[in-house]
Each structure stands twice: as C-alpha cells, then as structure tokens.
Scaffold this motif. Structure first.
Motif, PDB file in Angstrom:
ATOM      1  N   THR A   1       7.291  17.111  25.783  1.00 21.91           N
ATOM      2  CA  THR A   1       6.259  16.071  25.624  1.00 21.91           C
ATOM      3  C   THR A   1       5.550  16.236  24.280  1.00 21.91           C
TER       4      THR A   1
ATOM      5  N   ASP B   1       9.480   9.546  28.114  1.00 24.49           N
ATOM      6  CA  ASP B   1       9.180  10.897  28.579  1.00 24.49           C
ATOM      7  C   ASP B   1       9.261  10.922  30.102  1.00 24.49           C
ATOM      8  N   GLU B   2      10.379  11.362  30.626  1.00 29.47           N
ATOM      9  CA  GLU B   2      10.630  11.379  32.077  1.00 29.47           C
ATOM     10  C   GLU B   2      10.223  10.072  32.756  1.00 29.47           C
TER      11      GLU B   2
HETATM   12 MG   LIG Z   1       6.503  16.813  29.645  1.00 33.92          MG
END
Ligand SMILES: [Mg+2]
Ligand SMILES: Nc1ncnc2c1ncn2[C@@H]1O[C@H](COP(=O)(O)OP(=O)(O)OP(=O)(O)O)[C@@H](O)[C@H]1O
Length: 281
Positions: free
Chosen positions: A46, A169-170
């Motif tokens: 991240t 991000d995910e």
């Molecule tokens: Mg992360």
C-alpha cells in the motif's frame, strides 16, 4: 525506452518511524502492462501504491529518497489533483470512494473536477458505465448496491477520468471469489482494449495467475522477485509467506514424483491442454 512508471532508488519511512518501509525500490513498468504486486501483510504494498500518485510524500509525511516518475512527471512534486487524471486509484473498500446520491453523479465527479465541458462529461459517463456493464445502475444510490456493484462503480468513476494507469489496492478484499474473478476479468479486458496499464495489489494469486503479464513479490519493503507468472509461480514462495496457485503447485509436485509435462500450467484450462497434448504424444 520510455516507461510509464519509473522508480529509482526509492526509500521511504513514515514520520516518527525508525524503520524504512520501502527500501531501495527500482521499478520500471511499460505502458499497457498488467502487473500484480503481492507479498505478506505489512511488506509495503500500500505504501508503494501511495508513492505512485503522490499521496506520499504530499499527504503522508515522512522521509523520501530517490525518484518516482509517472508518465514523465515527478509525482513527488506535481499536485496530487493533477496526478489523479493520470493515475487512478481504487481501494479495498469501494464505499469509501463513493459519496454522491447516484451512480451517475459519482462517475461524473472526476471529469467535472477536471473542468471538462458538459457534453464531454456526459460522453465519458456513458462510456464508463457501458465499459463496466452498469448502465442499468445509473440512477441508483451507490450505498444501496452490493460490494461487487460498488467496486464496478468505483472503477467506472476512475475510468471516466481516462487515466493512463489504474492502481488497485486489494480491490476484491471484501468480495466473494466469483465476483472477484469477474472484476479481474474486467480489468484484463480494460487492459487489452484500452491499453490501460494495470497495477493490482493482490493476495488472491489463484485468480490472477493467468491474467497478469508480470508478478512482483515484495518482502520487508524490498522487491524480492519480479518476473512472468510462469517464472514466479514455479518458485518456492513460502519464504515470503506466500502460496503459489494450486495448479502450478500440483504439477511441480507431480514432476517431483517423476511425471513428465511439456510445461507447468498456471490455471485449470491450461492444465487440461497439457494433459491433452500429453495423451496425444
Ligand atoms: Mg495494504
Ligand atoms: N500512515 C502510516 N503511518 C505510519 N506507518 C504506516 C502508515 N501506513 C503504513 N505504515 C506502516 O508501514 C508498513 C507497511 O504497511 P503497508 O500498509 O504498506 O503494508 P501492506 O503490504 O499494504 O500490508 P497489507 O497486505 O496488510 O495491506 C507497516 O509496518 C505499517 O505499519
């Protein structure tokens, strides 16, 4: 060669932290690549994403060394609002990105902020809703939608800005495997059709194995592996806290028992091909 992302000798630590969260990152990404970034929790994925759109160092304070260039621009210096039209960001929780009363308003928000004329905004909204297959949700409230629908709206809102890169991000952290796969397939389609550069942070390696052009593994703030899925998923990833997808794992195990295969397949469809080729030879 001109890369769309070029990171050189990047080190970053958050303010108040003694440890470097990113260490000596060197990374070049070509326009149109589909890159998956993975690695155990806390390895810095991240944080790396935040460096791609200027949130680091412009919002998150800390010490940054090295350079991050995206589409030829130094993202540590140019305003985050300007970078937003080049690098679109999609997060884990889509509802954090949706705040208008209708889907249409949310998708129009970005182009409106770019100061585009009304007819161009309308054209982009129509186009983005159509690309995501959510035109029927246009007048619904984003907060009444399912997680998968909301994530599509969030991606449409980014797409309407017509960025050159989309960083996710995910994005499927809260979605079931089937809905996750439909989001990944959609990303692949956008990647191929629009030559959109996709940078996807993901733990669900099983689902992205055959979609990615390239897999980057991070550990303790460093890039430790970088290669094609075929190169990465035949390695022992347990040292990095990861499990390769089960199909290559199974075939590697069978090879260990003396079974011969023309290649190690990445997904079920390819495994079937490998067996069929084998049974004909
Ligand atoms: Mg992360
Ligand atoms: N805003 C912040 N301030 C201080 N430290 C932070 C901040 N955000 C993250 N960190 C620290 O940086 C390190 C890397 O965090 P990061 O969120 O980048 O990891 P990650 O790889 O995305 O993990 P996950 O897979 O759990 O999402 C962690 O040690 C984390 O505690």
């Amino acid at each position: 060669m001109h890369h769309i992302v070029s990171i050189r000798d990047l080190w970053f630590r958050y303010r108040g932290s003694d440890e470097w969260t990113l260490r000596d990152i060197d990374l070049d990404i070509e326009r149109g690549e589909f890159v998956v970034i993975t690695g155990r929790s806390g390895c810095g994925k991240t944080t790396l994403c935040r460096c791609l759109n200027g949130l680091i160092p412009q919002f998150y304070e800390g010490e940054l060394k090295g350079s991050v260039t995206v589409a030829g621009l130094d993202v540590t210096r140019i305003p985050v609002a300007r970078i937003a039209s080049i690098v679109g960001m999609v997060f884990q929780n889509p509802s954090s990105q949706l705040f208008m009363l209708t889907v249409e308003r949310d998708v129009a928000f970005g182009p409106e902020n770019l100061g585009l004329p009304k007819d161009e905004i309308l054209r982009r909204v129509n186009w983005a809703l159509d690309m995501l297959g959510i035109s029927d949700l246009r007048f619904r409230s984003p907060h009444e939608l399912s997680g998968g629908q909301q994530q599509r709206v969030a991606i449409a809102a980014i797409l309407a800005m017509q960025p050159q890169i989309i960083v996710l991000d995910e994005p499927t952290a809260y979605l079931d495997p089937y809905t996750s796969l439909s989001i990944f397939n959609l990303l692949k389609e956008l990647n191929t059709k629009l030559c959109l550069t996709v940078i996807l942070v993901e733990h669900k390696l099983e689902l992205v194995a055959s979609l990615a052009d390239r897999v980057i593994v991070m550990d303790k703030g460093c890039i430790v592996l970088d290669g094609s899925p075929r190169e990465i998923f035949v390695k022992d990833l347990s040292v990095y806290g990861l499990k390769p997808p089960s199909i290559p794992r199974l075939f590697l195990k069978l090879s260990g028992y003396g079974f011969k295969f023309s290649r190690i397949p990445l997904a079920v469809e390819e495994a079937v091909e490998v067996f069929r080729e084998g049974s004909r030879s």
